[in-house]
Design a protein around this motif. Structure first.
Motif, PDB file in Angstrom:
ATOM      1  N   MET A 284      30.302  33.680  45.201  1.00 37.06           N
ATOM      2  CA  MET A 284      28.781  33.402  44.794  1.00 37.06           C
ATOM      3  C   MET A 284      28.448  31.998  44.627  1.00 37.06           C
ATOM      4  SD  MET A 284      26.066  34.993  44.113  1.00 37.06           S
ATOM      5  CE  MET A 284      24.575  34.474  43.421  1.00 37.06           C
ATOM      6  N   GLY A 285      29.383  31.421  43.900  1.00 38.67           N
ATOM      7  CA  GLY A 285      29.248  30.077  43.616  1.00 38.67           C
ATOM      8  C   GLY A 285      28.937  29.117  44.563  1.00 38.67           C
ATOM      9  N   ARG A 286      29.635  29.404  45.833  1.00 37.21           N
ATOM     10  CA  ARG A 286      29.522  28.547  46.812  1.00 37.21           C
ATOM     11  C   ARG A 286      28.072  28.503  47.383  1.00 37.21           C
ATOM     12  NH1 ARG A 286      34.279  30.526  50.362  1.00 37.21           N
ATOM     13  NH2 ARG A 286      33.877  28.435  51.689  1.00 37.21           N
ATOM     14  N   CYS A 287      27.270  29.454  46.923  1.00 40.52           N
ATOM     15  CA  CYS A 287      25.918  29.484  47.555  1.00 40.52           C
ATOM     16  C   CYS A 287      25.001  28.126  46.941  1.00 40.52           C
ATOM     17  CB  CYS A 287      25.042  30.463  47.188  1.00 40.52           C
ATOM     18  SG  CYS A 287      24.702  31.001  45.593  1.00 40.52           S
ATOM     19  N   PHE A 288      25.660  27.417  45.882  1.00 42.14           N
ATOM     20  CA  PHE A 288      24.899  26.477  45.445  1.00 42.14           C
ATOM     21  C   PHE A 288      25.340  25.005  46.109  1.00 42.14           C
ATOM     22  CE2 PHE A 288      25.542  29.374  41.927  1.00 42.14           C
ATOM     23  CZ  PHE A 288      24.418  29.578  41.482  1.00 42.14           C
ATOM     24  N   LYS A 289      25.957  25.118  47.353  1.00 47.89           N
ATOM     25  CA  LYS A 289      26.272  23.867  47.913  1.00 47.89           C
ATOM     26  C   LYS A 289      24.975  23.196  48.275  1.00 47.89           C
ATOM     27  CE  LYS A 289      30.674  25.179  49.943  1.00 47.89           C
ATOM     28  NZ  LYS A 289      31.222  25.556  51.045  1.00 47.89           N
ATOM     29  N   THR A 290      24.024  23.927  48.744  1.00 43.20           N
ATOM     30  CA  THR A 290      22.667  23.463  49.149  1.00 43.20           C
ATOM     31  C   THR A 290      22.132  22.306  48.175  1.00 43.20           C
ATOM     32  OG1 THR A 290      22.477  25.379  50.606  1.00 43.20           O
ATOM     33  CG2 THR A 290      20.647  23.795  50.184  1.00 43.20           C
ATOM     34  N   TRP A 291      22.497  22.751  46.967  1.00 42.71           N
ATOM     35  CA  TRP A 291      21.533  21.865  45.961  1.00 42.71           C
ATOM     36  C   TRP A 291      22.673  20.638  45.660  1.00 42.71           C
ATOM     37  CZ3 TRP A 291      16.888  22.665  45.232  1.00 42.71           C
ATOM     38  CH2 TRP A 291      16.447  23.898  45.026  1.00 42.71           C
ATOM     39  N   LEU A 292      23.761  21.073  45.738  1.00 39.70           N
ATOM     40  CA  LEU A 292      24.708  19.872  45.565  1.00 39.70           C
ATOM     41  C   LEU A 292      24.306  18.705  46.286  1.00 39.70           C
ATOM     42  CD1 LEU A 292      28.182  21.742  45.087  1.00 39.70           C
ATOM     43  CD2 LEU A 292      27.120  20.219  43.534  1.00 39.70           C
ATOM     44  N   ILE A 293      24.200  19.206  47.699  1.00 33.88           N
ATOM     45  CA  ILE A 293      24.014  18.086  48.758  1.00 33.88           C
ATOM     46  C   ILE A 293      22.501  17.583  48.478  1.00 33.88           C
ATOM     47  CG2 ILE A 293      23.483  17.708  51.206  1.00 33.88           C
ATOM     48  CD1 ILE A 293      26.302  18.362  50.845  1.00 33.88           C
ATOM     49  N   LEU A 294      21.735  18.587  48.154  1.00 35.33           N
ATOM     50  CA  LEU A 294      20.269  17.997  48.120  1.00 35.33           C
ATOM     51  C   LEU A 294      20.001  16.985  46.780  1.00 35.33           C
ATOM     52  CD1 LEU A 294      18.073  20.860  49.173  1.00 35.33           C
ATOM     53  CD2 LEU A 294      18.100  18.359  50.083  1.00 35.33           C
TER      54      LEU A 294
ATOM     55  N   LEU B 248      26.148  30.036  52.409  1.00 38.75           N
ATOM     56  CA  LEU B 248      27.473  30.890  52.341  1.00 38.75           C
ATOM     57  C   LEU B 248      26.760  32.184  52.658  1.00 38.75           C
ATOM     58  CD1 LEU B 248      30.181  31.115  50.892  1.00 38.75           C
ATOM     59  CD2 LEU B 248      29.151  31.601  48.871  1.00 38.75           C
TER      60      LEU B 248
ATOM     61  N   MET C 160      30.051  35.412  49.073  1.00 39.77           N
ATOM     62  CA  MET C 160      29.563  35.196  47.820  1.00 39.77           C
ATOM     63  C   MET C 160      30.189  36.219  46.866  1.00 39.77           C
ATOM     64  SD  MET C 160      25.404  34.941  48.582  1.00 39.77           S
ATOM     65  CE  MET C 160      25.059  36.133  47.226  1.00 39.77           C
TER      66      MET C 160
ATOM     67  N   TYR D 175      35.141  26.127  38.803  1.00 40.12           N
ATOM     68  CA  TYR D 175      35.876  25.725  39.903  1.00 40.12           C
ATOM     69  C   TYR D 175      35.231  24.452  40.524  1.00 40.12           C
ATOM     70  CZ  TYR D 175      31.947  27.524  42.658  1.00 40.12           C
ATOM     71  OH  TYR D 175      30.834  27.641  43.055  1.00 40.12           O
TER      72      TYR D 175
ATOM     73  N   GLU E 281      33.748  22.569  43.692  1.00 41.21           N
ATOM     74  CA  GLU E 281      33.392  22.964  45.073  1.00 41.21           C
ATOM     75  C   GLU E 281      33.824  22.117  46.166  1.00 41.21           C
ATOM     76  OE1 GLU E 281      31.949  25.253  47.310  1.00 41.21           O
ATOM     77  OE2 GLU E 281      30.405  25.615  45.887  1.00 41.21           O
TER      78      GLU E 281
END
Lengths: 424, 241
Positions: A1-11, B5, B10, B179, B181
Motif C-alpha cells: 500500500m505504501g508504495r502507492c505514494f511513490k508518485t508523490w515522492l517524485i513530484l 503500484l 498495495m 519503511y 521506499e
C-alpha cells in the motif's frame, strides 16, 4: 500500500519552486512563528542544520516576539530568522506582500522585458506593437525610475535587507517589475536614459491586456504568465527561450527540437531571467539533448535521497548546444545549466547564475500564508553544490547596451559565433 | 520515471521473507502474517479475481496538490495505470507481460528497462500480498506497544532494508508500516504509512483510507472504487502507437 505514494515522492521533489524572498505580516504572529520554526525543525534537510543551533535560534527570536509591534517588524524578524539558515528557498509568502513588492499582477502587460546589467536595469526586449513600443521605449535604454521611485534607491533598499549579494540581481528584477504590475488600461510612468551620460526622459505607458501563455495552477503554485519563444537565427541555428520550467511547455519544447533540421548547425537555449519551476523538467529537456541515460544529480534529503535521472528521448538534438544564463537564472535553470556544462554537452554563455538551487515546497501556514522551505540539498552527479556558488559560464559575456540599441544581443551573438565555429 | 503500484502490491506492501539478518520468519510473526492474509480475504478469494479496476484519490493538503489514479490489472502480471494531476498532466505506465513502458509530460514516451522494469514487474505480482513471508528475509516480533499494536521488525529480501510493521491483534490487522521506499534508480526515502480504514469489497478487504508521512509532508489516499473481474481490453497494457 505504501508504495502507492511513490508518485508523490517524485513530484514533491520535482518542484523546485521559483525562489521567493519576502516575508510579510500576520495577525496571528505567534502561531505563524511556531509553525515555521517547527516545520524547519522537523524537516530541514540537514539534521545538523549546517552546524547551527536551530533550537537556540528559535529561542532567541521567540523572545523577541513579545516586543514586536506591527506586521512590518514581524516580517523583518521572520526574514532574519530564516536567513540564519544561510540557504535560498526559505521565505514566508503571504497574499499581501511587503512594501518592496506591493502590487499584485492584474493582467496588464508592458510589452518589454528587463534585464540587470551591472547595477543597472536595462530594457532588454521591446515587443512589436506592445505598450512599451507605443510609449517610445527602445531596447538598450536604462530604467532610471518607475512610479517615482529611483531604481538606485530600490537596489539600495534590497541591499540593506538580508538578501545575499549574489541574488540581488534577481530580487531587483522582481521589485522593479512589480512596479509595472497593474490592470489593463492602467498607466505607469517611468524614466529612461538612452545612454549612461544622457539625461533621463520621462515616459508613460498604458498597460495592455496580457494575451500570452499562462501556467496552470499546480498545488500551491498559482497561475502565472510564461513565455516560450522559438525561432531561427539564420545560418541553420535555432533559438529557444522560455521563462518558467512548467510541464505544459514540455510538449512544445519537444516538438521544437524534433522539428529542427537534421543538419542544423546548433541550438541556443536561453534561460536568462528564468527563475525555475518544476525541477523534473530539467531532466525532460536534457532527454531531448542526449543519447544516453545518466544521472543528472541527487537531492539529499534529511533521510534518503532522490535522483534526477535523464532518459534519452526520440528525436533528440545532438549537435552543438549553447545555453545562455545570467544572475536571474535560478533554481531549475541552474540545475539544468550545471549539468549541461559538467557533462560537456553544452557551452554556457552570459553571466554567473544566482546560486539558489535548493528543491523546495510551499506549505500552507495557519493563517493561510505560505512557508517556502527547501527540503533537500542538491548536488550534481559529480558531487558539486550549486547553492551559493551558482554556475559560471564557460564564456562570460556581458549584455551590451550599445548592441541592444543596435538590435543585437551580445550574449546570443557570442553563442551564435561559437556554434558557427563548430561547423567550420 | 514515476512508478505506480498495483492493487496487488498495495496489499502486499508488508511481504514475508526468507532468511538474512535475523535468520528467519519467527513463528509468532508468521502467525500474524497468516492472520493478516486471512483478514484480507485469503488466497482463494484473491485467486478468483482475474481482472480488476481500482480508482484512487490522493491529496497532499499541505502542498495543495491532488491526484486521481486508475489502475487496471489482469492476472497474472499485466497492469496499466494512469495518473492525472492538475497543472502537471497525465502520466501512464503499463506492462503487457513482456514489455514495460511509460508516458508522461516530462519524459515523454519510453520503454522501461533494467531495474525500473524489474520493479514494475514486481509490482504486477498480485499474489505477493498474500504471501507476506516471501517479501522479507527475516521477521521477528519485537514488542507490544503502549497503543496495543504488535511490532514486527522485518528485513526486506530485495534490498536488505529494515521495515517496521504494526499489527492489531488478534485479527492480524496491519495498522502502520515504517519503511524506506526504495525506488531503484530514483533513490530511496523513508515513509511512514497508516492504514486508517479497511473495507470489504466482495470477498476481499482493502485498506480504503490510508495516510502517509514522507519528507515532512502528509499524503492521504482514498480508494474510491474497486471493480473485480471487469472486462479489460488487452491493448491497454501495450505501449500506445
Amino acid at each position: 500500500m505504501g508504495r502507492c505514494f511513490k508518485t508523490w515522492l517524485i513530484l514533491v521533489l520535482a518542484i523546485a519552486v521559483p525562489s521567493c524572498c519576502w516575508a510579510s505580516a500576520s495577525l496571528v504572529q505567534r502561531a505563524v512563528f511556531q509553525a515555521v520554526w517547527q516545520e524547519i525543525n522537523a524537516n530541514y534537510y540537514d539534521t545538523d542544520f549546517g552546524g547551527k543551533d536551530w533550537e537556540a535560534i528559535g529561542e532567541r527570536y521567540r523572545k523577541r516576539l513579545s516586543a514586536i509591534e506591527g506586521p512590518t517588524a514581524f516580517d523583518q524578524m521572520m526574514t532574519e530568522m530564516l536567513r540564519e539558515l544561510g540557504d535560498s528557498h526559505f521565505s514566508i509568502v503571504s497574499p499581501v506582500f511587503n512594501e518592496l513588492i506591493p502590487n499584485v499582477w492584474e493582467g496588464g502587460e508592458t510589452g518589454m522585458d528587463l534585464s540587470v546589467v551591472g547595477n543597472r536595469v536595462i530594457v532588454h526586449r521591446v515587443h512589436l506593437g506592445g505598450a512599451a513600443e507605443l510609449a517610445g521605449v527602445q531596447a538598450g535604454h536604462e530604467l532610471v525610475s518607475v512610479g517615482g521611485e529611483r531604481v538606485w534607491d530600490l537596489r539600495k533598499r534590497i541591499s540593506e535587507s538580508v538578501v545575499y549579494n549574489n541574488r540581488i540581481h534577481y530580487y531587483l528584477m522582481e521589485v522593479v517589475e512589480n512596479r509595472f504590475f497593474g490592470a489593463p488600461g492602467d498607466k505607469v510612468s517611468f524614466c529612461l536614459k538612452a545612454a549612461r551620460l544622457t539625461s533621463a526622459k520621462k515616459l508613460t505607458l498604458k498597460l495592455q491586456t496580457y494575451r500570452g501563455r499562462m501556467s496552470s495552477q499546480l498545488g500551491n503554485l498559482e497561475e502565472s504568465p510564461m513565455v516560450l519563444e522559438s525561432r531561427s537565427l539564420g545560418s541553420n541555428i535555432h533559438y529557444l527561450r522560455f521563462d518558467l520550467w512548467f510541464p505544459s511547455l514540455m510538449e512544445e519544447m519537444r516538438s521544437v527540437i524534433r522539428s529542427m533540421d537534421r543538419d542544423s548547425h546548433g541550438l541556443i537555449i536561453d534561460i536568462r531571467g528564468n527563475p525555475g519551476g518544476i525541477g523534473l523538467m530539467a531532466t525532460g529537456l536534457a532527454g531531448m539533448l542526449v543519447e544516453n541515460e545518466y544521472e543528472m544529480g541527487r537531492m539529499r534529503l534529511r533521510q534518503g535521497h532522490l535522483n534526477y535521472n535523464v532518459y534519452p528521448q526520440s528525436g533528440a538534438f545532438l549537435g552543438p548546444l549553447a545555453i545562455l544564463v545570467d544572475g536571474t537564472s535560478i533554481s531549475t535553470s541552474e540545475i539544468f545549466a550545471a549539468d549541461m556544462q559538467e557533462t560537456g554537452r553544452a557551452r554556457l554563455f552570459g553571466s554567473r547564475t544566482a546560486g539558489a538551487a535548493l528543491p523546495s515546497v510551499l506549505k500552507k501556514l495557519p493563517n493561510n500564508y505560505y512557508l517556502q522551505m527547501a527540503i533537500a540539498d542538491y548536488v550534481t552527479s559529480r558531487g558539486n553544490r550549486i547553492e551559493k556558488s551558482g554556475v559560471t559560464p564557460d564564456e562570460v559575456v556581458a549584455l551590451s547596451t550599445s548592441k541592444l540599441r543596435q538590435g543585437e544581443d551580445s550574449v546570443i551573438d557570442a553563442a551564435r559565433k561559437w556554434i558557427l565555429r563548430q561547423s567550420d | 520515471m514515476v512508478r505506480f503500484l498495483s492493487l496487488w502490491a498495495m496489499v502486499a506492501f508488508t511481504g514475508g521473507g526468507t532468511t538474512v539478518l535475523y535468520g528467519e520468519i519467527e513463528p509468532a510473526a508468521q502467525k500474524i502474517f497468516a492472520s493478516y492474509a486471512e483478514f484480507l480475504g485469503g488466497v482463494d478469494a484473491f485467486e478468483e479475481i482475474d481482472t480488476a479496476r481500482l480508482k484512487m484519490s490522493m491529496e497532499m493538503p499541505g502542498l495543495g496538490m491532488n491526484m486521481e489514479r486508475t489502475v487496471t490489472f489482469k492476472a497474472p502480471d499485466k497492469v496499466y495505470m494512469d495518473v492525472y494531476i492538475q497543472g502537471y498532466g497525465k502520466m501512464r505506465q503499463g506492462f503487457d507481460g513482456e514489455n514495460g513502458w511509460a508516458i508522461d509530460p516530462i519524459q515523454g514516451r519510453r520503454p522501461l528497462m533494467g531495474r525500473e522494469l524489474d520493479q514494475l514487474k514486481d509490482e504486477t505480482n498480485f499474489r505477493e500480498g498474500l504471501y507476506l513471508a516471501d517479501k522479507y528475509s527475516s521477521a521477528r516480533v519485537v514488542r507490544k506497544r503502549e497503543d496495543g499494536l504488535t511490532t514486527i521488525e522485518c528485513i526486506n529480501a530485495d534490498n536488505g532494508l529494515l521495515e517496521m510493521l504494526y499489527f492489531e491483534e488478534p485479527i492480524g490487522l496491519l495498522r502502520r508500516s515504517d519503511y524506506t521506499e526504495d525506488m531503484g534508480p530514483q533513490g530511496s526515502v523513508p515513509v511512514s504509512v497508516r492504514f486508517d480504514v479497511y473495507e470489504k469489497v466482495g470477498d476481499i478487504r482493502l485498506p480504503v483510507e490510508t495516510s502517509a508521512d514522507m519528507m515532512g509532508t502528509s499524503v492521504r489516499a482514498v480508494i474510491t472504487s474497486f471493480e473485480p473481474n471487469v472486462e479489460v481490453d488487452d491493448s491497454i497494457f501495450k505501449l500506445p502507437e
